[in-house]
Design a protein around this motif. Structure first.
Motif, short mmCIF file in Angstrom:
data_model
loop_
_atom_site.label_atom_id
_atom_site.label_comp_id
_atom_site.label_asym_id
_atom_site.label_seq_id
_atom_site.Cartn_x
_atom_site.Cartn_y
_atom_site.Cartn_z
N LEU A 524 0.80 -1.20 0.01
CA LEU A 524 -0.07 0.01 0.11
C LEU A 524 0.85 1.19 -0.09
CD1 LEU A 524 -2.49 -0.94 2.81
CD2 LEU A 524 -2.90 -1.13 0.29
N LYS A 525 0.24 2.53 -0.32
CA LYS A 525 1.04 3.70 -0.33
C LYS A 525 1.09 3.90 1.32
CE LYS A 525 0.58 8.76 -1.24
NZ LYS A 525 -0.43 9.79 -1.44
N THR A 526 2.50 4.02 1.76
CA THR A 526 2.70 3.88 3.10
C THR A 526 3.92 4.81 3.56
OG1 THR A 526 3.08 2.64 5.07
CG2 THR A 526 3.76 1.78 3.12
N MET A 527 4.26 5.08 4.69
CA MET A 527 5.66 5.86 5.31
C MET A 527 5.83 4.92 6.62
SD MET A 527 7.99 7.99 4.69
CE MET A 527 7.56 8.73 3.31
N VAL A 528 7.13 5.03 6.90
CA VAL A 528 7.49 4.51 8.17
C VAL A 528 7.04 5.62 9.19
CG1 VAL A 528 9.57 4.27 9.81
CG2 VAL A 528 9.31 3.51 7.22
N ALA A 529 6.56 5.10 10.24
CA ALA A 529 5.73 6.11 11.34
C ALA A 529 7.15 6.72 12.17
CB ALA A 529 4.83 5.47 12.20
N GLY A 530 6.63 8.24 12.21
CA GLY A 530 7.68 8.92 13.07
C GLY A 530 8.83 9.53 12.09
N MET A 531 8.64 9.45 11.05
CA MET A 531 9.65 10.10 10.06
C MET A 531 9.09 11.41 9.56
SD MET A 531 11.62 8.72 6.75
CE MET A 531 12.30 7.31 7.62
N VAL A 532 7.94 11.40 8.90
CA VAL A 532 7.41 12.69 8.13
C VAL A 532 5.67 12.63 8.68
CG1 VAL A 532 7.05 13.89 6.18
CG2 VAL A 532 8.85 12.51 6.49
N GLY A 533 5.38 13.89 8.97
CA GLY A 533 4.13 13.95 9.42
C GLY A 533 3.06 14.31 8.06
N GLY A 534 1.77 14.07 8.25
CA GLY A 534 0.73 14.77 7.28
C GLY A 534 0.86 13.60 6.22
N ILE A 535 1.06 12.32 6.33
CA ILE A 535 0.83 11.32 5.52
C ILE A 535 -0.43 10.79 5.51
CG2 ILE A 535 2.07 9.15 4.44
CD1 ILE A 535 3.68 11.81 3.85
N GLU A 536 -0.96 10.47 4.51
CA GLU A 536 -2.45 9.83 4.78
C GLU A 536 -2.10 8.11 4.37
OE1 GLU A 536 -5.63 10.54 5.76
OE2 GLU A 536 -4.70 12.65 6.05
N MET A 537 -2.40 7.51 5.32
CA MET A 537 -2.08 6.09 5.21
C MET A 537 -3.30 5.37 4.26
SD MET A 537 0.51 5.82 6.51
CE MET A 537 1.82 6.48 7.61
N GLU A 538 -3.12 4.61 3.36
CA GLU A 538 -4.06 3.70 2.62
C GLU A 538 -4.69 2.64 3.42
OE1 GLU A 538 -3.08 4.55 -2.16
OE2 GLU A 538 -2.55 2.81 -1.24
N ILE A 539 -5.88 2.17 2.84
CA ILE A 539 -6.65 1.00 3.49
C ILE A 539 -6.93 0.22 2.47
CG2 ILE A 539 -8.68 2.23 3.38
CD1 ILE A 539 -9.34 0.91 6.29
N ALA A 540 -6.95 -0.93 2.70
CA ALA A 540 -7.48 -2.13 1.97
C ALA A 540 -8.45 -3.17 2.52
CB ALA A 540 -6.41 -2.94 1.06
N GLU A 541 -8.89 -4.13 2.34
CA GLU A 541 -9.55 -5.09 2.67
C GLU A 541 -9.54 -6.48 2.04
OE1 GLU A 541 -13.97 -4.28 0.62
OE2 GLU A 541 -13.72 -3.87 2.50
N GLN A 542 -9.73 -7.34 2.79
CA GLN A 542 -9.53 -8.91 2.65
C GLN A 542 -10.63 -9.67 3.40
OE1 GLN A 542 -7.36 -10.09 0.01
NE2 GLN A 542 -8.35 -12.35 0.46
N ARG A 543 -11.18 -10.63 2.69
CA ARG A 543 -12.10 -11.74 3.59
C ARG A 543 -11.39 -13.03 3.83
NH1 ARG A 543 -17.09 -11.08 4.91
NH2 ARG A 543 -17.23 -9.34 3.18
N LEU A 544 -11.38 -13.73 4.85
CA LEU A 544 -10.61 -14.91 5.15
C LEU A 544 -12.23 -15.74 5.31
CD1 LEU A 544 -8.04 -14.29 7.82
CD2 LEU A 544 -7.88 -14.58 5.23
N SER A 545 -12.07 -16.78 4.44
CA SER A 545 -12.97 -17.86 4.60
C SER A 545 -12.71 -18.98 5.66
CB SER A 545 -13.16 -18.53 3.22
OG SER A 545 -13.64 -17.77 2.42
N ARG A 546 -13.36 -20.00 5.98
CA ARG A 546 -13.12 -20.93 6.68
C ARG A 546 -11.80 -21.56 6.27
NH1 ARG A 546 -15.27 -22.29 11.99
NH2 ARG A 546 -17.41 -21.37 11.89
N GLY A 547 -10.92 -22.09 7.00
CA GLY A 547 -9.38 -22.68 6.52
C GLY A 547 -8.31 -21.66 6.10
N ASP A 548 -8.74 -20.27 6.02
CA ASP A 548 -7.73 -19.45 5.70
C ASP A 548 -7.09 -19.11 6.69
OD1 ASP A 548 -8.87 -19.76 3.02
OD2 ASP A 548 -9.73 -17.98 3.10
N ALA A 549 -5.93 -18.12 6.48
CA ALA A 549 -4.96 -17.75 7.67
C ALA A 549 -4.21 -16.45 6.94
CB ALA A 549 -3.97 -18.78 7.79
N ILE A 550 -3.95 -15.67 8.13
CA ILE A 550 -3.01 -14.54 7.77
C ILE A 550 -1.66 -14.57 8.89
CG2 ILE A 550 -4.37 -13.08 9.21
CD1 ILE A 550 -3.95 -10.56 7.50
N VAL A 551 -0.63 -14.24 8.42
CA VAL A 551 0.63 -14.43 8.86
C VAL A 551 1.23 -12.86 8.94
CG1 VAL A 551 2.83 -15.50 9.21
CG2 VAL A 551 0.84 -16.88 8.59
#
Length: 658
Positions: A524-551
């Motif tokens: 995603l469009k992003t920036m390391v936190a604590g370096m430069v202010g005024g950055i709008e972080m992006e958001i995304a979404e995902q759906r996990l079904s039965r048996g899925d996983a996130i690491v």
């Protein structure tokens, strides 16, 4: 005779007694060590022979297994199968001398024979040499029984004057639509050369025998119908080696190590004459006795000199040293005004006394300071570990687990999993630049700030945007930064909304998008936190079904370095995730961290390592968990995920209030 001479003679007598006892004890210990080395040499050689037998079996068994798989293939016709068998035998790269396919109801088996070996067979008159190598159906049925595979003990083929091993595989019924077997004969000539090449044969003898203790002799013309019986100690456990001795002709005692292997069953004896084995012991004893005698003479002469010239000043120094060792550092050392080595020794002793007193005082202060620092670091470690979750919120729809392994007493990695409301849970992972105490302090501040900003049902992008602005406003000159990944999951629907501040994108196992394999979420469009202010972080979404996983993980996992300065890398991590995907979240974490640490070997841990896994358990009657097992790597696609900047009330999870 003066009292000094009397004491001198008494000293010599008292010195001779312990010296003699010590010499005798040294000889006995050295004798035992030499015997132990001789036995160890026998055992090591026997173990090597056993390993060579296993390697010999593995070499041809692997080839035959591949041939079996090819024969069972429905895509290869009978002509192709025979051609394959002939090509394997013609290559002369294995010990296989014949291959035979016997099909029930077919009178003659399909055979392929190594022509070079066939030329060595001397059959009876009017007999086809191939018939000698053929295995009849009755023998096959008797050997195989109800088993799928049979490996015989070595047997002697008189017509070829060589030892062979018989291997029989039951083929799949689909191969010829009726019962069929694949048979092979393996000769042991290459194995013979390997055993004869042992350097141990120069000082001893290596004997191989069948399970019935019939000696295997490989030289042509030396074995007839009557095989010599070998009387060797019985070993009950395959692969185990035991030592012992036995008498042979002319009452010669042989020391040996004995073992045996199965499939094929071979009994192994590695032996050498006891006289040769212990010859070095006798030479060593003679040398030691000679040196002890010389030592006694030198000690006696030296005792006279020392008693007359060094006894008095050294006694004073000894008394002073005894008092100093008891803690009396103010003792006065007086040995006269000698200008020889004794005088120099006394001056050095006085200097040592002063330095030792100062050193002990400094050591006490240093020890106190070190203990205080260690105590404070241990307390800091305990406090930091308490920041991290040890018990995770229970949910029937989720299986979660995570752990942090700092490179030092304290570190800059951080993760958390917390309940927002009845349906929603938050998961966050972060990595502060640097290590040790500064990173731990910055992590504590960041954790507190994040907890304050994430209270309530806020969107992940807004939380990280506010987090970055507040962190910059706190101190813009600290040169300390943190990467974060924050996601909010609906435990009932599996819907995840996430955002990142410069952190590694997590791996996800989605049944909709990845065919059951892990892949990295797109950045995603992003920036390391604590370096430069005024950055709008992006958001995304995902759906996990039965048996899925996130690491979720930090770069300490993928940047672990081994002794060859190789990084563990994302490919190895992805392969481990796929390999252990059928396990629970806790088991996956523990197995993966264990494998990463094993990869590092003796190399010290370079960076903090943190991993967090969330799994949506499959339905109880689902076979999804078994279908996802496997290894390898693949990037996958994200056709089922959405990536956008939210405006207004746009939210794909209507139950989640913004």
């Amino acid at each position: 005779m003066t009292l000094r001479l009397k004491l001198l003679f008494l000293f010599i007598i008292l010195a001779i007694i312990p010296l003699g006892l010590a010499g005798r004890s040294m000889i006995q210990r050295t004798r035992d060590e030499f015997k132990s080395k001789a036995h160890d040499h026998l055992v090591a050689t026997a173990n090597q022979v056993i390993q060579d037998v296993e390697d010999f079996r593995s070499a041809w068994h692997t080839v035959i297994q591949l041939i079996k798989n090819s024969v069972e293939s429905q895509e290869v016709g009978i002509d192709g199968k025979l051609t394959l068998m002939k090509e394997v035998l013609a290559s002369n790269t294995t010990d296989i001398v014949s291959l035979q396919i016997s099909v029930s109801g077919v009178p003659s088996p399909f055979m392929a024979v190594n022509e070079e070996f066939l030329a060595k067979i001397a059959p009876p008159e009017n007999t086809n040499p191939v018939e000698i190598l053929k295995i009849d159906q009755e023998t096959i049925d008797q050997c195989l029984g109800e088993s799928e595979m049979y490996i015989s003990d070595p047997f002697y083929l008189l017509e070829a004057e060589t030892w062979l091993v018989r291997l029989i595989h039951r083929l799949s019924a689909k191969t010829f639509d009726r019962p069929a077997t694949l048979c092979a004969l393996i000769h042991m000539s290459q194995f013979q050369k390997q055993i004869h090449g042992y350097k141990f044969n120069e000082i001893g003898k290596i004997t191989l025998a069948t399970g019935q203790n019939r000696e295997l002799i490989f030289e042509r013309g030396k074995v007839g119908d009557g095989f010599g019986a070998v009387d060797m100690p019985a070993v009950e456990t395959p692969g185990q080696v035991m030592t012992g001795s036995r008498k042979i002709e002319n009452s010669v005692v042989m020391l040996g190590a004995y073992g045996f292997t199965r499939k094929p069953e071979l009994r192994i004896a590695v032996e050498m004459e006891q006289g040769k084995a212990y010859e070095a012991i006798r030479q060593m004893e003679n040398y030691l006795y000679a040196w002890i005698a010389v030592g006694l003479l030198v000690a006696s002469a030296g005792a006279f000199v020392v008693s007359f010239f060094l006894t008095r000043p050294l006694r004073k120094l000894t008394d002073a040293a005894s008092r100093i060792s008891g803690g009396d550092f103010d003792v006065s050392i007086q040995v006269g005004r000698q200008k020889d080595e004794i005088g120099e020794l006394s001056m050095a002793f006085r200097k040592m006394q002063q330095n030792l007193q100062k050193y002990i005082e400094d050591l006490k202060n240093t020890t106190k300071a070190k203990e205080r620092v260690e105590s404070e670091l241990e307390l800091a470690k305990e406090i930091q570990q308490n920041f991290l979750p040890k018990i995770f919120p229970e949910s029937q729809n989720m299986d979660v687990w995570g752990r942090c392994y700092p490179a030092r007493e304290v570190g800059g990695d951080y993760f958390d999993f917390f309940r927002i409301d009845e349906k929603h849970y938050g998961m966050v992972i972060g990595d502060v630049t640097g290590k040790g105490v500064p990173a731990a302090l910055f992590m504590a501040v960041s954790r507190t700030l994040f907890r304050m900003l994430s209270i309530g049902n806020r969107r992940p992008d807004r939380v990280l945007t506010d987090f970055n602005d507040h962190l910059v406003s706190l101190d813009s000159n600290s040169n300390m930064f943190i990467t974060l990944f924050y996601g909010i999951i609906n435990a009932q629907t599996g819907h995840i909304r996430y955002s990142t501040a410069g952190h590694n994108m997590p791996y996800i196992n989605s049944s909709e998008n990845s065919n059951g394999r892990f892949y990295l979420l797109p950045g995603l469009k992003t920036m390391v936190a604590g370096m430069v202010g005024g950055i709008e972080m992006e958001i995304a979404e995902q759906r996990l079904s039965r048996g899925d996983a996130i690491v979720l993980y930090t770069d300490g996992m993928t940047e672990a370095i081994n002794d060859n300065d190789e990084e563990f890398g994302e490919e190895r991590l992805e392969a481990l995730l796929n390999r252990y995907s059928h396990l629970s979240a806790q088991e996956m974490c523990e197995r993966i961290v264990k494998d990463v640490q094993a990869f590092q070997g003796a190399k010290p841990q370079f960076d903090d390592m943190t991993i967090f896994i969330l799994k949506m358990p499959p339905h109880p009657d689902s076979k999804e968990s078994t279908s996802k097992s496997g290894s390898g790597s693949g990037s996958g696609s994200l056709s089922g995920s959405k990536q956008f900047a939210l405006n207004g009330d746009r939210d794909s999870d209507p139950d989640f209030k913004v």
